[in-house]
Design an enzyme around this catalytic site. Sequence first.
Site, PDB file in Angstrom:
ATOM      1  N   ILE A  18       2.164  -8.025   4.390  1.00  0.00           N
ATOM      2  CA  ILE A  18       2.856  -8.714   3.254  1.00  0.00           C
ATOM      3  C   ILE A  18       3.746  -9.845   3.717  1.00  0.00           C
ATOM      4  O   ILE A  18       4.585  -9.740   4.424  1.00  0.00           O
ATOM      5  CB  ILE A  18       3.933  -7.849   2.570  1.00  0.00           C
ATOM      6  CG1 ILE A  18       2.899  -6.452   1.901  1.00  0.00           C
ATOM      7  CG2 ILE A  18       4.483  -8.452   1.227  1.00  0.00           C
ATOM      8  CD1 ILE A  18       1.674  -6.828   1.071  1.00  0.00           C
ATOM      9  N   GLU A  19       3.434 -11.053   3.425  1.00  0.00           N
ATOM     10  CA  GLU A  19       3.965 -12.178   3.900  1.00  0.00           C
ATOM     11  C   GLU A  19       4.411 -13.047   3.067  1.00  0.00           C
ATOM     12  O   GLU A  19       5.221 -14.174   3.331  1.00  0.00           O
ATOM     13  CB  GLU A  19       3.116 -13.116   4.973  1.00  0.00           C
ATOM     14  CG  GLU A  19       2.440 -12.226   6.152  1.00  0.00           C
ATOM     15  CD  GLU A  19       1.722 -13.101   6.994  1.00  0.00           C
ATOM     16  OE1 GLU A  19       1.775 -14.311   7.263  1.00  0.00           O
ATOM     17  OE2 GLU A  19       0.886 -12.472   7.643  1.00  0.00           O
ATOM     18  N   GLY A  20       4.426 -12.809   1.579  1.00  0.00           N
ATOM     19  CA  GLY A  20       4.951 -13.575   0.701  1.00  0.00           C
ATOM     20  C   GLY A  20       5.463 -13.254  -0.350  1.00  0.00           C
ATOM     21  O   GLY A  20       5.439 -11.965  -0.804  1.00  0.00           O
TER      22      GLY A  20
END
Length: 278
Positions: free
Chosen positions: A151-153
Site C-alpha cells: 500500500i503506497e497511496g
Amino acid sequence: MARKSQTIALLIFFVAVALSKTSYAAFISTYWGQNVSEGTLKEACDTGIYDIINIAFLNVFGGGRTPSMNLAGHCDPPSGTCVIFGEQIRYCQRLGIKALLSLGGAIGTYGLTSKDDAQSVADYLWETFLPGRTSPGPLGDATLDGIDFDIEGASNLYYDDLVRFLKEKSESVYLSAAPQCPFPDYHLGPAIDTGLFDAVGVQFYNNPPCQYHDAAEDAAPAGGYITVGNLTSYVLPVIKKSAKYGGVMLWSRSFDKETGYGASIKPFIHEDGLVYSS
Ligand SMILES: *[C@@H]1O[C@H](CO)[C@@H](O)[C@H](O)[C@H]1NC(C)=O
Ligand SMILES: *[C@@H]1O[C@H](CO)[C@@H](O)[C@H](O)[C@H]1NC(C)=O
C-alpha cells in the site's frame, strides 16, 4: 517498490518473519506481473529461485469500487484472459512455491473507507482468490496462498481491519507487508501493529533517510540499490544474526530476469542450512 518511475531496477527488501511461527527457512520472494518481458509465471517458478511470488497488482479496490487487477501486458483482466494463469499458479504451488496476490502498488485507485468496507474487501478476496472461492475467478481456478500488502497511496485507514478480517477467515491465509523503511510506515504501520503478518519485507531503496547508502545504480534513481557483492559480504552476514531474518524480497521478476541477481544471491540466503525458529 513500484514507484512511478519506470527505471527502478532490481531492488531489495529484507524480510522479517513473525516469531510466533514454529520455524522458517529463509526465502527469496519477488513480484511478478508488471512487465510482460519477464515471461510467464511458470517460467519464473521453473527458475527455482523463488519461494514466494507476489502477483502484482490488485490495484483497484475499496470504497465500493469494482475490484480489478493490473497485470501489465500479461493479460487483460476485464476480458477474462488472466484465467490462463490459474494452471500456472497451481503448477508453482506444486513446486512448493507460495503464490500471493499483491494489493496496491504505485498506480491505482484504492483505499478503504470504513470497517464495513474492509470487511467487504476481505469477503471479496476470500471468495475470489482464497479458499472461499467456489467458482473460477480472474485467475481461473487457482486458490492463492495469501495476500501481500504493497500500500503506497491514498488513505492509510482500515488496513488493520482488513488484516484482522482476513486472518479471521482462516489462520492459514499467508499475509505479507511491504512497507517503506522509514518507521513506522505511514500506510501500513497500524496494520503491522496487529502482529498478524507472517512476513514483512521492508523497502530499503528509494528511501534516502534509511536506504543502503552510497550504492549508485542508474536503475534506482533515488538510491539504495545494493550490489550482489555488498549484499553478500556486508549486509547478509549482519542481518542473518537477527532471529527475525526471513530472507530477501526482490523487485521484480522482470529485473531479476535481466540481471540474474536472485540466482547470484540464492546460495547466500540460507547457505548454512539454518532454519530460523521462534
Ligand atoms: C520491462 O523490461 C524490459 C526488458 O527487461 C525493460 O527494458 C523495460 O524497461 C521494462 N519496463 C518497465 C516498465 O519496467
Ligand atoms: C560495494 O559497492 C560498491 C559500489 O557501490 C563497489 O565499489 C564495491 O566494490 C562493492 N563491494 C563489494 C564487496 O562488492
